[in-house]
Design a protein around this motif. Structure first.
Motif, PDB file in Angstrom:
ATOM      1  N   ASN A  92       0.796  -1.230   0.000  1.00 23.90           N
ATOM      2  CA  ASN A  92       0.000   0.000   0.000  1.00 23.90           C
ATOM      3  C   ASN A  92       0.828   1.279   0.000  1.00 23.90           C
ATOM      4  O   ASN A  92       0.354   2.312  -0.487  1.00 23.90           O
ATOM      5  CB  ASN A  92      -0.950   0.020   1.195  1.00 23.90           C
ATOM      6  N   GLU A  93       2.040   1.231   0.531  1.00 23.14           N
ATOM      7  CA  GLU A  93       2.833   2.449   0.655  1.00 23.14           C
ATOM      8  C   GLU A  93       4.091   2.443  -0.216  1.00 23.14           C
ATOM      9  O   GLU A  93       4.311   3.387  -0.963  1.00 23.14           O
ATOM     10  CB  GLU A  93       3.234   2.668   2.115  1.00 23.14           C
ATOM     11  N   THR A  94       4.874   1.399  -0.121  1.00 21.30           N
ATOM     12  CA  THR A  94       6.168   1.365  -0.809  1.00 21.30           C
ATOM     13  C   THR A  94       6.031   1.023  -2.283  1.00 21.30           C
ATOM     14  O   THR A  94       6.629   1.680  -3.136  1.00 21.30           O
ATOM     15  CB  THR A  94       7.105   0.350  -0.123  1.00 21.30           C
ATOM     16  N   TRP A  95       5.263  -0.015  -2.583  1.00 20.71           N
ATOM     17  CA  TRP A  95       5.150  -0.481  -3.964  1.00 20.71           C
ATOM     18  C   TRP A  95       4.627   0.591  -4.927  1.00 20.71           C
ATOM     19  O   TRP A  95       5.181   0.742  -6.019  1.00 20.71           O
ATOM     20  CB  TRP A  95       4.316  -1.751  -4.042  1.00 20.71           C
ATOM     21  N   PRO A  96       3.603   1.360  -4.575  1.00 20.67           N
ATOM     22  CA  PRO A  96       3.152   2.410  -5.504  1.00 20.67           C
ATOM     23  C   PRO A  96       4.266   3.413  -5.853  1.00 20.67           C
ATOM     24  O   PRO A  96       4.368   3.852  -6.999  1.00 20.67           O
ATOM     25  CB  PRO A  96       2.010   3.096  -4.756  1.00 20.67           C
ATOM     26  N   GLU A  97       5.109   3.742  -4.893  1.00 18.92           N
ATOM     27  CA  GLU A  97       6.237   4.639  -5.153  1.00 18.92           C
ATOM     28  C   GLU A  97       7.237   3.989  -6.108  1.00 18.92           C
ATOM     29  O   GLU A  97       7.762   4.645  -7.009  1.00 18.92           O
ATOM     30  CB  GLU A  97       6.937   5.023  -3.852  1.00 18.92           C
ATOM     31  N   ILE A  98       7.487   2.699  -5.911  1.00 16.70           N
ATOM     32  CA  ILE A  98       8.406   1.967  -6.793  1.00 16.70           C
ATOM     33  C   ILE A  98       7.833   1.913  -8.202  1.00 16.70           C
ATOM     34  O   ILE A  98       8.546   2.128  -9.189  1.00 16.70           O
ATOM     35  CB  ILE A  98       8.671   0.551  -6.240  1.00 16.70           C
ATOM     36  N   GLN A  99       6.537   1.636  -8.304  1.00 16.07           N
ATOM     37  CA  GLN A  99       5.896   1.599  -9.621  1.00 16.07           C
ATOM     38  C   GLN A  99       6.024   2.942 -10.349  1.00 16.07           C
ATOM     39  O   GLN A  99       6.307   2.982 -11.545  1.00 16.07           O
ATOM     40  CB  GLN A  99       4.412   1.236  -9.487  1.00 16.07           C
ATOM     41  N   ASP A 100       5.820   4.030  -9.616  1.00 18.83           N
ATOM     42  CA  ASP A 100       5.955   5.356 -10.224  1.00 18.83           C
ATOM     43  C   ASP A 100       7.379   5.577 -10.736  1.00 18.83           C
ATOM     44  O   ASP A 100       7.572   6.122 -11.827  1.00 18.83           O
ATOM     45  CB  ASP A 100       5.588   6.456  -9.218  1.00 18.83           C
ATOM     46  N   THR A 101       8.355   5.163  -9.964  1.00 21.60           N
ATOM     47  CA  THR A 101       9.756   5.308 -10.376  1.00 21.60           C
ATOM     48  C   THR A 101      10.052   4.469 -11.607  1.00 21.60           C
ATOM     49  O   THR A 101      10.704   4.936 -12.550  1.00 21.60           O
ATOM     50  CB  THR A 101      10.702   4.921  -9.217  1.00 21.60           C
ATOM     51  N   ILE A 102       9.564   3.241 -11.631  1.00 26.60           N
ATOM     52  CA  ILE A 102       9.759   2.352 -12.789  1.00 26.60           C
ATOM     53  C   ILE A 102       9.155   2.992 -14.035  1.00 26.60           C
ATOM     54  O   ILE A 102       9.787   3.035 -15.091  1.00 26.60           O
ATOM     55  CB  ILE A 102       9.142   0.959 -12.520  1.00 26.60           C
ATOM     56  N   ARG A 103       7.946   3.482 -13.897  1.00 28.07           N
ATOM     57  CA  ARG A 103       7.261   4.131 -15.023  1.00 28.07           C
ATOM     58  C   ARG A 103       8.021   5.367 -15.494  1.00 28.07           C
ATOM     59  O   ARG A 103       8.246   5.570 -16.682  1.00 28.07           O
ATOM     60  CB  ARG A 103       5.838   4.503 -14.595  1.00 28.07           C
ATOM     61  N   ARG A 104       8.443   6.182 -14.550  1.00 25.90           N
ATOM     62  CA  ARG A 104       9.149   7.424 -14.856  1.00 25.90           C
ATOM     63  C   ARG A 104      10.466   7.155 -15.591  1.00 25.90           C
ATOM     64  O   ARG A 104      10.876   7.912 -16.465  1.00 25.90           O
ATOM     65  CB  ARG A 104       9.412   8.185 -13.555  1.00 25.90           C
ATOM     66  N   LEU A 105      11.128   6.061 -15.257  1.00 20.79           N
ATOM     67  CA  LEU A 105      12.405   5.714 -15.871  1.00 20.79           C
ATOM     68  C   LEU A 105      12.244   4.914 -17.161  1.00 20.79           C
ATOM     69  O   LEU A 105      13.230   4.589 -17.817  1.00 20.79           O
ATOM     70  CB  LEU A 105      13.276   4.927 -14.881  1.00 20.79           C
ATOM     71  N   GLY A 106      11.020   4.573 -17.486  1.00 21.79           N
ATOM     72  CA  GLY A 106      10.763   3.846 -18.720  1.00 21.79           C
ATOM     73  C   GLY A 106      11.224   2.400 -18.678  1.00 21.79           C
ATOM     74  O   GLY A 106      11.566   1.822 -19.709  1.00 21.79           O
ATOM     75  N   LEU A 107      11.227   1.817 -17.508  1.00 20.39           N
ATOM     76  CA  LEU A 107      11.621   0.416 -17.368  1.00 20.39           C
ATOM     77  C   LEU A 107      10.399  -0.475 -17.525  1.00 20.39           C
ATOM     78  O   LEU A 107       9.267  -0.028 -17.395  1.00 20.39           O
ATOM     79  CB  LEU A 107      12.263   0.184 -15.996  1.00 20.39           C
ATOM     80  N   ASN A 108      10.640  -1.757 -17.801  1.00 17.84           N
ATOM     81  CA  ASN A 108       9.531  -2.714 -17.859  1.00 17.84           C
ATOM     82  C   ASN A 108       9.899  -3.944 -17.044  1.00 17.84           C
ATOM     83  O   ASN A 108      11.051  -4.121 -16.638  1.00 17.84           O
ATOM     84  CB  ASN A 108       9.184  -3.073 -19.313  1.00 17.84           C
ATOM     85  N   ALA A 109       8.925  -4.799 -16.802  1.00 14.99           N
ATOM     86  CA  ALA A 109       9.128  -5.971 -15.949  1.00 14.99           C
ATOM     87  C   ALA A 109      10.225  -6.881 -16.494  1.00 14.99           C
ATOM     88  O   ALA A 109      11.054  -7.383 -15.735  1.00 14.99           O
ATOM     89  CB  ALA A 109       7.824  -6.736 -15.794  1.00 14.99           C
ATOM     90  N   ALA A 110      10.239  -7.107 -17.800  1.00 12.40           N
ATOM     91  CA  ALA A 110      11.246  -7.996 -18.397  1.00 12.40           C
ATOM     92  C   ALA A 110      12.654  -7.459 -18.150  1.00 12.40           C
ATOM     93  O   ALA A 110      13.563  -8.219 -17.803  1.00 12.40           O
ATOM     94  CB  ALA A 110      10.994  -8.157 -19.890  1.00 12.40           C
TER      95      ALA A 110
END
Length: 126
Positions: A92-110
């Motif tokens: 609820n707290e940490t993962w949403p921040e990580i997701q935003d960072t991943i999105r912002r950096l243009g990374l993907n799961a693979a």
């Protein structure tokens, strides 16, 4: 429990987090005594009241129980309750921040899953 303290949160909260991590890691098992307030105070070079405040938070959360005249012990079921709470807090707290960072950096799961964590260079990731 030695280590450095940071300025991001009060020392008693950091100490509470360290004890919680010890319970999750199995360093402190259910029914096992916590180190005494005096011992932790001397080892960590903090005021005994700070240690007592950290321990009291754990008691209030039902993770530690006081035994009058004997000390404080990890409560039965503490690791299960703590694991559940920590997972919920992460999701609820940490993962949403990580997701935003991943999105912002243009990374993907693979790319993240293929990342070699022993690599020193982040440029190696696609």
């Amino acid at each position: 429990m030695q280590g450095e303290w940071n300025d991001s949160q009060p020392i008693y909260r950091q100490l509470r987090e360290r004890v919680a991590a010890m319970i999750l890691d199995g360093t402190l098992r259910e029914g096992e005594a916590l180190p005494s307030v005096r011992q932790v105070s001397a080892e960590c070079r903090v005021n005994p009241i700070t240690v007592l405040k950290a321990y009291q938070e754990l008691v209030d959360e039902g993770l530690v129980e006081k035994r009058r005249g004997v000390g404080m012990f990890v409560a039965s079921g503490a690791s299960t309750r703590l694991l559940s709470r920590e997972r919920e807090r992460f999701l609820n707290e940490t993962w949403p921040e990580i997701q935003d960072t991943i999105r912002r950096l243009g990374l993907n799961a693979a790319a993240l899953l293929a990342l070699d964590t022993s690599s020193d260079s982040p440029e190696d990731a696609p």
